[in-house]
Design a protein around this motif. Structure first.
Motif, short mmCIF file in Angstrom:
data_model
loop_
_atom_site.label_atom_id
_atom_site.label_comp_id
_atom_site.label_asym_id
_atom_site.label_seq_id
_atom_site.Cartn_x
_atom_site.Cartn_y
_atom_site.Cartn_z
N GLY A 29 -10.51 -0.18 83.21
CA GLY A 29 -11.92 -0.52 83.34
C GLY A 29 -12.32 -0.60 84.79
N GLU A 30 -13.60 -0.59 85.05
CA GLU A 30 -14.10 -0.73 86.41
C GLU A 30 -15.39 -1.53 86.38
OE1 GLU A 30 -14.56 3.24 87.74
OE2 GLU A 30 -16.48 3.54 86.74
N ILE A 31 -15.64 -2.17 87.48
CA ILE A 31 -16.83 -3.01 87.59
C ILE A 31 -17.64 -2.58 88.79
CG2 ILE A 31 -17.68 -5.36 87.95
CD1 ILE A 31 -15.16 -6.37 86.61
N GLU A 32 -18.92 -2.34 88.60
CA GLU A 32 -19.83 -2.01 89.68
C GLU A 32 -20.71 -3.22 89.97
OE1 GLU A 32 -22.04 1.37 88.51
OE2 GLU A 32 -20.31 2.75 88.54
N ARG A 33 -20.93 -3.44 91.25
CA ARG A 33 -21.76 -4.58 91.64
C ARG A 33 -22.86 -4.11 92.57
NH1 ARG A 33 -19.59 -10.07 94.73
NH2 ARG A 33 -21.43 -11.38 94.37
N GLU A 34 -24.10 -4.40 92.24
CA GLU A 34 -25.22 -4.00 93.05
C GLU A 34 -25.88 -5.24 93.65
OE1 GLU A 34 -27.85 -1.73 90.69
OE2 GLU A 34 -26.46 -0.04 90.42
N PHE A 35 -26.19 -5.16 94.94
CA PHE A 35 -26.79 -6.28 95.63
C PHE A 35 -28.26 -5.98 95.95
CE2 PHE A 35 -22.30 -6.57 96.61
CZ PHE A 35 -22.04 -7.90 96.41
N ASN A 36 -29.05 -6.99 95.90
CA ASN A 36 -30.44 -6.87 96.30
C ASN A 36 -30.84 -8.17 96.99
OD1 ASN A 36 -33.07 -6.19 96.67
ND2 ASN A 36 -33.69 -6.46 94.53
N PHE A 37 -30.78 -8.14 98.31
CA PHE A 37 -31.05 -9.36 99.07
C PHE A 37 -32.48 -9.34 99.61
CE2 PHE A 37 -26.44 -8.90 99.56
CZ PHE A 37 -26.04 -10.15 99.12
N ALA A 38 -33.15 -10.43 99.49
CA ALA A 38 -34.46 -10.61 100.12
C ALA A 38 -34.24 -11.44 101.38
CB ALA A 38 -35.42 -11.30 99.16
N TYR A 39 -34.37 -10.82 102.55
CA TYR A 39 -34.10 -11.53 103.81
C TYR A 39 -35.24 -12.47 104.15
CZ TYR A 39 -33.25 -12.41 108.72
OH TYR A 39 -33.04 -13.02 109.94
N SER A 40 -34.91 -13.70 104.42
CA SER A 40 -35.90 -14.68 104.86
C SER A 40 -35.74 -14.88 106.36
CB SER A 40 -35.72 -16.01 104.13
OG SER A 40 -34.40 -16.50 104.31
N PRO A 41 -36.79 -14.67 107.14
CA PRO A 41 -36.70 -14.75 108.61
C PRO A 41 -36.25 -16.11 109.09
CG PRO A 41 -38.76 -13.71 107.91
CD PRO A 41 -38.13 -14.31 106.68
N THR A 42 -35.62 -16.11 110.25
CA THR A 42 -35.18 -17.34 110.91
C THR A 42 -35.68 -17.33 112.34
OG1 THR A 42 -33.24 -18.57 111.69
CG2 THR A 42 -33.01 -16.18 111.47
N ASP A 43 -35.77 -18.51 112.96
CA ASP A 43 -36.23 -18.56 114.34
C ASP A 43 -35.12 -18.26 115.34
OD1 ASP A 43 -34.71 -20.82 114.02
OD2 ASP A 43 -36.18 -22.21 114.85
N ASP A 44 -33.91 -17.98 114.84
CA ASP A 44 -32.78 -17.62 115.71
C ASP A 44 -32.76 -16.10 115.85
OD1 ASP A 44 -30.31 -17.19 116.96
OD2 ASP A 44 -29.45 -18.96 116.01
N ASN A 45 -33.04 -15.62 117.06
CA ASN A 45 -33.21 -14.18 117.30
C ASN A 45 -31.93 -13.55 117.85
OD1 ASN A 45 -34.56 -11.76 117.37
ND2 ASN A 45 -35.79 -12.24 119.18
N ARG A 46 -30.79 -13.89 117.23
CA ARG A 46 -29.51 -13.31 117.62
C ARG A 46 -28.94 -12.51 116.45
NH1 ARG A 46 -26.03 -18.27 119.42
NH2 ARG A 46 -27.02 -19.09 117.52
N TRP A 47 -28.43 -11.32 116.76
CA TRP A 47 -28.01 -10.38 115.74
C TRP A 47 -26.69 -9.74 116.13
CZ3 TRP A 47 -31.65 -10.04 111.75
CH2 TRP A 47 -32.90 -10.62 112.04
N ALA A 48 -25.99 -9.21 115.14
CA ALA A 48 -24.71 -8.57 115.43
C ALA A 48 -24.38 -7.52 114.39
CB ALA A 48 -23.59 -9.61 115.49
N LEU A 49 -23.71 -6.46 114.86
CA LEU A 49 -23.14 -5.44 113.99
C LEU A 49 -21.67 -5.31 114.34
CD1 LEU A 49 -23.20 -3.17 111.92
CD2 LEU A 49 -24.05 -1.63 113.71
N ILE A 50 -20.81 -5.66 113.39
CA ILE A 50 -19.35 -5.61 113.58
C ILE A 50 -18.80 -4.51 112.67
CG2 ILE A 50 -17.18 -6.89 113.50
CD1 ILE A 50 -18.91 -9.48 113.52
N ILE A 51 -18.02 -3.60 113.24
CA ILE A 51 -17.43 -2.50 112.47
C ILE A 51 -15.94 -2.45 112.77
CG2 ILE A 51 -17.49 -0.04 111.95
CD1 ILE A 51 -20.29 0.00 113.29
N THR A 52 -15.12 -2.53 111.73
CA THR A 52 -13.67 -2.41 111.92
C THR A 52 -13.12 -1.47 110.86
OG1 THR A 52 -13.21 -4.33 110.49
CG2 THR A 52 -13.49 -4.75 112.85
#
Length: 287
Positions: A29-52
């Motif tokens: 068997g296999e399981i598929e998972r789909e995400f749907n996130f609604a982003y809520s803004p924050t007053d912290d304006n720091r961001w990051a993209l990490i790729i490994t």
């Protein structure tokens, strides 16, 4: 069929189950998972993209680098976790990375602090991204590659003037090193370039040298994380100490990068990292 499933399902996402029986009687068997996130803004304006990425045929334990960097940003510097996109191994396809870059660029602005951190394999390719630069730097993803032109466009589209870029890969000098030919064409106004004002660029190697890694991850990442955390070397000096820093009690990205680079030069020589400081003043990762 009755079975024991050791995985605890989370509350986020929609699940689809598929069960199969082959002609030889094999059941799976296999399981598929789909995400749907609604982003809520924050007053912290720091961001990051990490790729490994640990290519299955040549693992370099980059996932350990990702864990360290994620902990550094989310716990030590308290970046909002929802502002950090972390793509590792099978998630780190070109499509996913480009989508992450697009999403981040939709939320960042001139005042944003942006961290780009890659750990894995790198290389060179002739006309890899079809820009005017003959030889392009490339970062090996799980599927396809990411080129220096992709990173330059991401930085430009983010509109941020507060960028820390760390690329821990062989031949990573093409991602902001002083010898990167991309800077020439970018200076002529014909394309985006990684070397622009408002950026601190740290690479684990030059365009012509390989990077160093151990079973615990990339040496440059280990030292850069240590520098940003303020750990002390055998002489009792951290990145804020002379000759790396200015002893003001705070550690900026530039001080950590020089601390990491100079410790790589100490015998037995863990590569030839480069620091390209294009930032006016000091770049601090704190809010």
């Amino acid at each position: 069929y009755t079975f024991v499933w050791p995985f605890k399902f989370g509350h986020v996402g929609n699940y689809t189950f598929h069960f199969y029986v082959e002609s030889n009687g094999t059941k799976y068997g296999e399981i598929e998972r789909e995400f749907n996130f609604a982003y809520s803004p924050t007053d912290d304006n720091r961001w990051a993209l990490i790729i490994t990425v640990d290519p299955p045929e040549n693992g370099v334990a980059s996932w350990k680098d990702g864990a360290m960097v994620l902990d550094l940003l989310s716990h030590y510097y308290e970046f909002p976790r929802k502002n950090i996109v972390y793509l590792s191994n099978t998630c780190a396809t070109r499509e996913n990375v480009k989508n992450a870059m697009k999403w981040l660029s939709q939320h960042t602005n001139n005042d944003s602090k942006l961290v780009f951190w890659f750990s894995g394999h790198g290389g060179l390719e002739i006309n890899g991204d079809n820009d005017r630069e003959l030889i392009d730097g490339k970062l090996v993803l799980w599927k396809d590659c990411l080129y220096d032109g992709d990173v330059a466009s991401f930085f430009a589209n983010s509109h941020s003037y507060n960028i820390l870029s760390v690329v821990d890969a062989c031949y990573s000098g093409e991602f902001g090193g002083p010898e990167d030919m991309e800077a020439i064409f970018g200076g002529l106004g014909s394309q985006d370039r990684i070397e622009e004002k408002g950026r601190v660029l740290f690479t684990s190697a030059t365009t012509f040298t390989r990077s160093k890694a151990t079973e615990n991850g990339g040496v440059a990442t280990l030292l850069m994380v240590g520098g940003l955390r303020g750990i002390h070397d055998r002489m009792g000096r951290n990145a804020d100490s002379f000759p790396y820093g200015n002893n003001d009690g705070k550690i900026c990205a530039e001080e950590a990068a020089w601390w990491a680079a100079l410790h790589c030069y100490i015998p037995p020589f863990y590569g030839f990292p480069e620091v390209n400081d294009c930032y006016p003043g000091n770049l601090y990762l704190e809010k």
